[in-house]
Design a protein around this motif. Structure first.
Motif, PDB file in Angstrom:
ATOM      1  N   PRO A 113     -45.253 145.214  74.127  1.00  0.00           N
ATOM      2  CA  PRO A 113     -45.979 144.450  75.153  1.00  0.00           C
ATOM      3  C   PRO A 113     -46.802 145.383  76.033  1.00  0.00           C
ATOM      4  O   PRO A 113     -46.343 146.459  76.391  1.00  0.00           O
ATOM      5  N   ASP A 114     -48.025 144.993  76.344  1.00  0.00           N
ATOM      6  CA  ASP A 114     -48.901 145.821  77.187  1.00  0.00           C
ATOM      7  C   ASP A 114     -49.248 145.035  78.453  1.00  0.00           C
ATOM      8  O   ASP A 114     -50.222 144.279  78.492  1.00  0.00           O
ATOM      9  N   ILE A 115     -48.423 145.222  79.466  1.00  0.00           N
ATOM     10  CA  ILE A 115     -48.574 144.452  80.709  1.00  0.00           C
ATOM     11  C   ILE A 115     -49.886 144.794  81.419  1.00  0.00           C
ATOM     12  O   ILE A 115     -50.557 143.931  81.998  1.00  0.00           O
ATOM     13  N   ALA A 116     -50.274 146.117  81.340  1.00  0.00           N
ATOM     14  CA  ALA A 116     -51.481 146.547  82.062  1.00  0.00           C
ATOM     15  C   ALA A 116     -52.722 145.796  81.576  1.00  0.00           C
ATOM     16  O   ALA A 116     -53.669 145.570  82.335  1.00  0.00           O
ATOM     17  N   ALA A 117     -52.709 145.397  80.297  1.00  0.00           N
ATOM     18  CA  ALA A 117     -53.888 144.744  79.732  1.00  0.00           C
ATOM     19  C   ALA A 117     -53.987 143.265  80.100  1.00  0.00           C
ATOM     20  O   ALA A 117     -55.000 142.622  79.829  1.00  0.00           O
TER      21      ALA A 117
ATOM     22  N   ARG B 199     -54.823 143.556  85.360  1.00  0.00           N
ATOM     23  CA  ARG B 199     -53.496 143.771  85.965  1.00  0.00           C
ATOM     24  C   ARG B 199     -53.260 145.227  86.369  1.00  0.00           C
ATOM     25  O   ARG B 199     -52.778 145.510  87.460  1.00  0.00           O
ATOM     26  N   GLY B 200     -53.557 146.178  85.456  1.00  0.00           N
ATOM     27  CA  GLY B 200     -53.209 147.559  85.777  1.00  0.00           C
ATOM     28  C   GLY B 200     -54.098 148.577  85.093  1.00  0.00           C
ATOM     29  O   GLY B 200     -54.809 148.265  84.136  1.00  0.00           O
ATOM     30  N   ILE B 201     -54.059 149.796  85.607  1.00  0.00           N
ATOM     31  CA  ILE B 201     -54.785 150.896  84.967  1.00  0.00           C
ATOM     32  C   ILE B 201     -53.894 151.498  83.876  1.00  0.00           C
ATOM     33  O   ILE B 201     -52.758 151.077  83.696  1.00  0.00           O
ATOM     34  N   HIS B 202     -54.404 152.532  83.203  1.00  0.00           N
ATOM     35  CA  HIS B 202     -53.646 153.187  82.139  1.00  0.00           C
ATOM     36  C   HIS B 202     -53.145 154.532  82.661  1.00  0.00           C
ATOM     37  O   HIS B 202     -53.813 155.558  82.497  1.00  0.00           O
ATOM     38  N   MET B 203     -51.972 154.500  83.273  1.00  0.00           N
ATOM     39  CA  MET B 203     -51.430 155.707  83.910  1.00  0.00           C
ATOM     40  C   MET B 203     -51.324 156.872  82.925  1.00  0.00           C
ATOM     41  O   MET B 203     -51.632 158.013  83.258  1.00  0.00           O
ATOM     42  N   SER B 204     -50.890 156.569  81.716  1.00  0.00           N
ATOM     43  CA  SER B 204     -50.635 157.664  80.756  1.00  0.00           C
ATOM     44  C   SER B 204     -51.927 158.407  80.418  1.00  0.00           C
ATOM     45  O   SER B 204     -51.908 159.596  80.148  1.00  0.00           O
ATOM     46  N   ARG B 205     -53.042 157.700  80.440  1.00  0.00           N
ATOM     47  CA  ARG B 205     -54.317 158.384  80.111  1.00  0.00           C
ATOM     48  C   ARG B 205     -54.650 159.417  81.188  1.00  0.00           C
ATOM     49  O   ARG B 205     -55.123 160.514  80.888  1.00  0.00           O
ATOM     50  N   LEU B 206     -54.421 159.055  82.454  1.00  0.00           N
ATOM     51  CA  LEU B 206     -54.681 160.020  83.533  1.00  0.00           C
ATOM     52  C   LEU B 206     -53.707 161.193  83.411  1.00  0.00           C
ATOM     53  O   LEU B 206     -54.093 162.358  83.530  1.00  0.00           O
TER      54      LEU B 206
HETATM   55  N1  LIG Z   1     -50.495 150.360  85.494  1.00  0.00           N
HETATM   56  C1  LIG Z   1     -49.224 150.722  85.816  1.00  0.00           C
HETATM   57  N2  LIG Z   1     -48.429 151.309  84.876  1.00  0.00           N
HETATM   58  C2  LIG Z   1     -47.175 151.678  85.227  1.00  0.00           C
HETATM   59  C3  LIG Z   1     -46.701 151.483  86.557  1.00  0.00           C
HETATM   60  N3  LIG Z   1     -45.451 151.967  86.623  1.00  0.00           N
HETATM   61  C4  LIG Z   1     -45.138 152.445  85.407  1.00  0.00           C
HETATM   62  N4  LIG Z   1     -46.172 152.258  84.539  1.00  0.00           N
HETATM   63  C5  LIG Z   1     -46.092 152.589  83.116  1.00  0.00           C
HETATM   64  O1  LIG Z   1     -46.986 153.579  82.675  1.00  0.00           O
HETATM   65  C6  LIG Z   1     -46.896 153.544  81.246  1.00  0.00           C
HETATM   66  C7  LIG Z   1     -48.193 154.040  80.673  1.00  0.00           C
HETATM   67  O2  LIG Z   1     -49.185 153.041  80.805  1.00  0.00           O
HETATM   68  P1  LIG Z   1     -50.425 152.976  79.798  1.00  0.00           P
HETATM   69  O3  LIG Z   1     -51.254 154.176  80.008  1.00  0.00           O
HETATM   70  O4  LIG Z   1     -51.107 151.681  79.964  1.00  0.00           O
HETATM   71  O5  LIG Z   1     -49.670 153.117  78.396  1.00  0.00           O
HETATM   72  P2  LIG Z   1     -50.116 152.612  76.970  1.00  0.00           P
HETATM   73  O6  LIG Z   1     -50.510 151.172  77.044  1.00  0.00           O
HETATM   74  O7  LIG Z   1     -49.038 153.010  76.014  1.00  0.00           O
HETATM   75  O8  LIG Z   1     -51.377 153.528  76.709  1.00  0.00           O
HETATM   76  P3  LIG Z   1     -52.857 153.012  76.274  1.00  0.00           P
HETATM   77  O9  LIG Z   1     -52.699 152.449  74.903  1.00  0.00           O
HETATM   78  O10 LIG Z   1     -53.668 154.262  76.318  1.00  0.00           O
HETATM   79  O11 LIG Z   1     -53.277 151.999  77.282  1.00  0.00           O
HETATM   80  C8  LIG Z   1     -46.582 152.105  80.886  1.00  0.00           C
HETATM   81  O12 LIG Z   1     -45.371 152.100  80.176  1.00  0.00           O
HETATM   82  C9  LIG Z   1     -46.463 151.427  82.236  1.00  0.00           C
HETATM   83  O13 LIG Z   1     -45.467 150.461  82.302  1.00  0.00           O
HETATM   84  C10 LIG Z   1     -47.554 150.853  87.513  1.00  0.00           C
HETATM   85  O14 LIG Z   1     -47.189 150.633  88.667  1.00  0.00           O
HETATM   86  N5  LIG Z   1     -48.792 150.486  87.097  1.00  0.00           N
END
Ligand SMILES: Nc1nc2c(ncn2[C@@H]2O[C@H](COP(=O)(O)OP(=O)(O)OP(=O)(O)O)[C@@H](O)[C@H]2O)c(=O)[nH]1
Length: 313
Positions: free
Chosen positions: A7-11, A55-62
């Motif tokens: 599941p991708d909540i940020a999307a 909903r959210g940004i992509h924390m892992s990319r940063l």
């Molecule tokens: N946006 C957001 N992400 C959070 C937060 N707290 C923890 N995360 C976690 O950060 C993790 C990395 O997020 P993403 O960069 O969207 O990870 P991903 O979807 O596997 O990576 P992409 O495919 O590049 O989007 C996720 O598991 C989020 O749940 C928050 O407050 N906001």
């Protein structure tokens, strides 16, 4: 299971339609290369979330992009590339990207007289922002120095004069006796107080600056103050320090003015802000002075350019 099954909540989209100014992470541990050293640092990394419905940004990319700064010397161009990658990884979501890097630079500083040196720690922070109006870098550094109170020095001199009048009343001046008197606690009956003091300098770099002027700012400030705290100290160094303090008493206002002048003379800056704190030994509170040049927020259109155009008056 691959990531497409997760599941991708940020999307997801959100009903709230509220863009956000800054979203990201604070306090990420990271090694840095600065002033020829590898340092332990903490980083804050973020972007704006301009799409209110996302909903959210992509924390892992940063986070993953940030790892790239450890491999090269920390310079404005590296920060610019980093922020460009933050924005590339958030295409369509973010128009502003931010990074702040905090640590302590350890610099070797020579003794005043003896052929010795020791290490001094200078807490620093580098902040960079990329927005639609340009790229902005600020450097903050904190340094310590000694300040001798000029009022206390004048009051002490007056007491020494009074004691002299008392001890030598109605006597012809005798060179040897006077010399003895000057070398005694009887003669120098009062000493001025001095205190360990702290200057925090924030400088904004001119648009095309190629280097982070950490050493230049520290050296200019310590030279302007004249009484930076020392590292390795033998008696000869302590005596030189006593002379430097005696010739250089300063209120917090004096220190702030000297630093203001020193930063004005440094090339490659478009603005600065400074604060000095004298941790008084006379009082239980601190004496503080602040000054700034062009130091208005550079976030609005044209402000960075107008920074560059203002004359250094
Ligand atoms: N946006 C957001 N992400 C959070 C937060 N707290 C923890 N995360 C976690 O950060 C993790 C990395 O997020 P993403 O960069 O969207 O990870 P991903 O979807 O596997 O990576 P992409 O495919 O590049 O989007 C996720 O598991 C989020 O749940 C928050 O407050 N906001």
């Amino acid at each position: 299971m691959n990531s497409t099954n997760l599941p991708d909540i940020a999307a997801q989209t959100t009903q709230q339609q509220q863009p956000l100014d800054w979203v990201g992470m604070q306090g990420i541990a990271l090694p840095l290369q600065l002033a020829g050293q590898r340092l332990k640092a903490l980083a804050d990394a973020g972007v704006s979330l301009d799409r209110g419905d996302v909903r959210g940004i992509h924390m892992s990319r940063l986070y993953l992009t940030l790892q790239q700064v450890q491999d090269a010397a920390l310079e404005p161009d590296l920060l610019k590339q980093l922020l460009a990658r933050f924005l590339d990884s958030h295409h369509g979501l973010s128009r502003q990207a931010y990074v702040a890097l905090r640590g302590e630079a350890l610099l070797s500083r020579p003794a005043l007289i003896s052929p010795l040196a020791g290490w001094k720690s200078y807490p620093f922070e580098v902040r960079a922002r990329q927005d639609p109006w340009g790229f902005h870098v600020e450097l903050q550094v904190r340094l310590e120095y000694s300040s001798t109170c000029p009022c206390s020095a004048a009051l002490a001199r007056q007491l020494i004069q009074q004691r002299f009048t008392q001890d030598f009343a109605d006597q012809p001046l005798n060179h040897a006796r006077l010399l003895d008197w000057l070398g005694s606690t009887q003669g120098i009956v009062a000493t001025p107080h001095s205190q360990r003091s702290e200057a925090t300098l924030q400088v904004r770099l001119a648009e095309r600056a190629e280097d982070l002027p950490l050493l230049a700012v520290i050296d200019a400030a310590e030279q302007a103050l004249g009484t930076a705290v020392q590292t390795a100290v033998k008696r000869a160094d302590e005596q030189a320090f006593a002379l430097a303090n005696g010739q250089n008493p300063m209120f917090c206002e004096d220190a702030a003015r000297r630093l203001h002048d020193a930063l004005l003379r440094l090339l490659g800056l478009s603005a600065f802000s400074l604060e000095v704190v004298h941790r008084e030994s006379l009082h239980a509170h601190d004496a503080v002075a602040r000054s700034q040049w062009n130091w208005h927020p550079a976030a609005s259109p044209g402000s960075a350019a107008s920074d560059m155009c203002q004359s250094r008056s």
